[in-house]
Design an enzyme around this catalytic site. Structure first.
Site, mmCIF file in Angstrom:
data_model
loop_
_atom_site.group_PDB
_atom_site.id
_atom_site.type_symbol
_atom_site.label_atom_id
_atom_site.label_comp_id
_atom_site.label_asym_id
_atom_site.label_seq_id
_atom_site.Cartn_x
_atom_site.Cartn_y
_atom_site.Cartn_z
ATOM 1 N N ASN A 91 -10.129 -0.133 -0.054
ATOM 2 C CA ASN A 91 -8.666 -0.039 -0.009
ATOM 3 C C ASN A 91 -8.117 -0.467 -1.370
ATOM 4 O OD1 ASN A 91 -5.931 -0.452 0.394
ATOM 5 N ND2 ASN A 91 -6.178 -1.496 2.366
ATOM 6 N N CYS A 94 0.819 -1.218 0.000
ATOM 7 C CA CYS A 94 0.000 0.000 0.000
ATOM 8 C C CYS A 94 0.852 1.268 0.000
ATOM 9 C CB CYS A 94 -0.948 0.004 1.188
ATOM 10 S SG CYS A 94 -2.014 -1.435 1.203
ATOM 11 N N HIS A 140 -3.154 7.020 2.832
ATOM 12 C CA HIS A 140 -3.593 5.778 2.190
ATOM 13 C C HIS A 140 -4.964 5.424 2.751
ATOM 14 C CE1 HIS A 140 -4.132 1.749 1.012
ATOM 15 N NE2 HIS A 140 -3.838 1.237 2.188
HETATM 16 O O1 UT7 Z 1 -3.742 -1.247 3.594
HETATM 17 C C1 UT7 Z 1 -3.034 -1.405 4.791
HETATM 18 C C2 UT7 Z 1 -3.358 -2.663 5.421
HETATM 19 N N1 UT7 Z 1 -4.681 -2.922 5.879
HETATM 20 C C3 UT7 Z 1 -5.235 -2.273 6.894
HETATM 21 O O2 UT7 Z 1 -4.794 -1.227 7.309
HETATM 22 C C4 UT7 Z 1 -6.411 -2.902 7.580
HETATM 23 C C5 UT7 Z 1 -6.188 -2.892 9.051
HETATM 24 N N2 UT7 Z 1 -7.234 -3.545 9.861
HETATM 25 C C6 UT7 Z 1 -8.525 -3.163 9.865
HETATM 26 O O3 UT7 Z 1 -8.924 -2.283 9.138
HETATM 27 C C7 UT7 Z 1 -9.457 -3.856 10.846
HETATM 28 O O4 UT7 Z 1 -8.701 -4.615 11.733
HETATM 29 C C8 UT7 Z 1 -10.537 -4.742 10.166
HETATM 30 C C9 UT7 Z 1 -11.542 -3.869 9.448
HETATM 31 C C10 UT7 Z 1 -9.877 -5.699 9.201
HETATM 32 C C11 UT7 Z 1 -11.294 -5.547 11.202
HETATM 33 O O5 UT7 Z 1 -11.908 -4.681 12.161
HETATM 34 P P1 UT7 Z 1 -11.821 -5.031 13.713
HETATM 35 O O6 UT7 Z 1 -12.610 -4.019 14.418
HETATM 36 O O7 UT7 Z 1 -10.351 -5.152 14.035
HETATM 37 O O8 UT7 Z 1 -12.578 -6.405 13.792
HETATM 38 P P2 UT7 Z 1 -12.048 -7.810 14.291
HETATM 39 O O9 UT7 Z 1 -11.028 -8.353 13.374
HETATM 40 O O10 UT7 Z 1 -11.670 -7.664 15.734
HETATM 41 O O11 UT7 Z 1 -13.321 -8.706 14.156
HETATM 42 C C12 UT7 Z 1 -14.470 -8.513 14.993
HETATM 43 C C13 UT7 Z 1 -15.533 -9.531 14.639
HETATM 44 C C14 UT7 Z 1 -15.037 -10.971 14.534
HETATM 45 O O12 UT7 Z 1 -16.020 -11.803 15.088
HETATM 46 P P3 UT7 Z 1 -15.788 -12.520 16.498
HETATM 47 O O13 UT7 Z 1 -14.569 -13.354 16.311
HETATM 48 O O14 UT7 Z 1 -15.588 -11.397 17.470
HETATM 49 O O15 UT7 Z 1 -17.058 -13.292 16.680
HETATM 50 C C15 UT7 Z 1 -14.973 -11.229 13.050
HETATM 51 O O16 UT7 Z 1 -15.182 -12.577 12.726
HETATM 52 O O17 UT7 Z 1 -16.099 -9.227 13.362
HETATM 53 C C16 UT7 Z 1 -16.129 -10.399 12.562
HETATM 54 N N3 UT7 Z 1 -15.982 -10.042 11.164
HETATM 55 C C17 UT7 Z 1 -17.018 -9.756 10.348
HETATM 56 N N4 UT7 Z 1 -18.337 -9.740 10.565
HETATM 57 C C18 UT7 Z 1 -19.130 -9.408 9.518
HETATM 58 C C19 UT7 Z 1 -14.829 -9.894 10.468
HETATM 59 N N5 UT7 Z 1 -15.110 -9.527 9.197
HETATM 60 C C20 UT7 Z 1 -16.449 -9.442 9.116
HETATM 61 C C21 UT7 Z 1 -17.333 -9.106 8.073
HETATM 62 N N6 UT7 Z 1 -18.651 -9.105 8.319
HETATM 63 N N7 UT7 Z 1 -16.895 -8.773 6.834
#
Ligand code: UT7
Length: 326
Positions: free
Chosen positions: A283, A113, A253
């Protein structure tokens, strides 16, 4: 010494739009989850037969039109991409061929990125060294072809697109004032795509196990992204004797709205200083900064003399900033 000035911007996104509601139809997800956790509402997706070099070429043509520069005047083509048409040759070579830029050297830069800012840095330094006068710097990606469409944690985040700038060596106050690049390879496993490089050979079982596709540990990446984006922005400001209130437009970004807001808060930036379009494009990795820049530029939101700060973070890890006097 000549400065590298941005004399043209261009961008291109594929026509097809995939909304969060479209994703709900084949994935265990919801518009509410995606919007609240990421700020993304929709993303563009390349059509079958449409490749990264096609997106890059169209963005480049638009930037060259704005700059009023012909293909044969380009000395160097740099493409920041991690989703090139092929492992090799470089997508930059395919773009060179499409444009008929017969006098240009062309190569890709792989910094995920951060790819556009890394490529911009290279272009700036070629110009400062007197080794090039007109440089085409492009960020172009088709991430939707390398994400795992069975993994809701990642596939909802990404989109396709390309952005480009023409850099030209000029005397005067306007131009890229500084670039700062950083890498820390010890974090590579937190965000990467395995295949098919030389470590992973294509096998049917491998594909069944989802091995070749993009993998990310979102939480860890999130924390590092906010810290690194803030640090490298401060580094740019301090090097040039500015404070954050001097910035007219901060173009980070576009990974996730929450990352952008947390970074802006650490930098004490006001909402009106921060350019955000992640809601409409997701993204787009190395394409996101030049795509946002071109959108802002064509909307007349950037005036001569404005101070712009580009700020990127991505796989590797890599992170980088560029401070630009418009
Ligand atoms: O380009 C540079 C690199 N990329 C980034 O900068 C991305 C960096 N990370 C992020 O943007 C965030 O960490 C995410 C958007 C990927 C995830 O958000 P989060 O608030 O950190 O969520 P999480 O990973 O802690 O997941 C929370 C819950 C999980 O369920 P459980 O295990 O708590 O029951 C996931 O399974 O949300 C669930 N989940 C979803 N639910 C519905 C994860 N993806 C989804 C989804 N729809 N698409």
């Amino acid at each position: 010494m000549k400065k590298a000035r941005i004399v043209g911007t261009g961008s291109y996104v594929p026509e097809k739009v995939l909304t969060n509601h479209d994703l709900e139809k084949f994935l265990d997800t919801s518009d509410e989850w995606i919007t609240s956790r990421t700020g993304i509402r929709e993303r563009h997706v390349a059509a079958e037969g449409e490749n990264t070099s096609d997106l890059a070429t169209e963005a480049a043509r638009r930037a060259m039109d704005m700059a009023g520069i012909g293909a044969e005047e380009i000395d160097l083509i740099l493409v920041g991409t991690i989703t090139g048409d092929f492992p090799w040759p470089a997508t930059a070579c395919l773009v060179q061929d499409n444009l008929g830029a017969c006098n240009a050297a062309a190569f890709d830069i792989s910094a995920a990125c951060s790819g556009f800012v890394f490529a911009l840095d290279a272009g700036v330094n070629y110009i400062k060294a007197g080794a090039a006068q007109n440089v085409l710097v492009i960020g172009a990606e088709i991430l939707t072809r390398v994400v795992d469409w069975e993994d809701r944690n990642t596939c909802v985040l990404f989109g396709d697109g390309a952005g480009a700038v023409v850099l030209q060596g000029q005397e005067g106050e306007s131009g890229v004032l500084s670039t700062h690049l950083h890498s820390d390879g010890s974090y590579w496993e937190l965000l990467y795509q395995a295949g098919f490089g030389t470590r992973i050979q294509p096998t049917e079982q491998g594909i069944k196990d989802r091995i070749p596709y993009l993998k990310m540990q979102g939480n860890e990446v999130f924390k590092m992204a906010v810290r690194s984006l803030s640090d490298v922005a401060v580094e740019a400001l301090e090097t040039n004797g500015f404070v954050s209130s001097d910035i007219d437009m901060f173009i980070p970004h576009q990974a996730n709205r929450r990352i952008l807001e947390a970074t802006a808060k650490r930098l004490k930036l006001k909402d009106e200083q921060v350019y955000i379009n992640v809601d409409r494009f997701g993204n787009t990795s190395g394409a996101s900064i030049p795509l946002a820049l071109d959108e802002a530029n064509r909307a007349g939101k950037i005036a001569e003399g404005d101070l712009l700060l580009f700020d990127a973070f991505g796989g590797g890890f890599t992170w980088a900033s560029a401070l630009v006097r418009w």
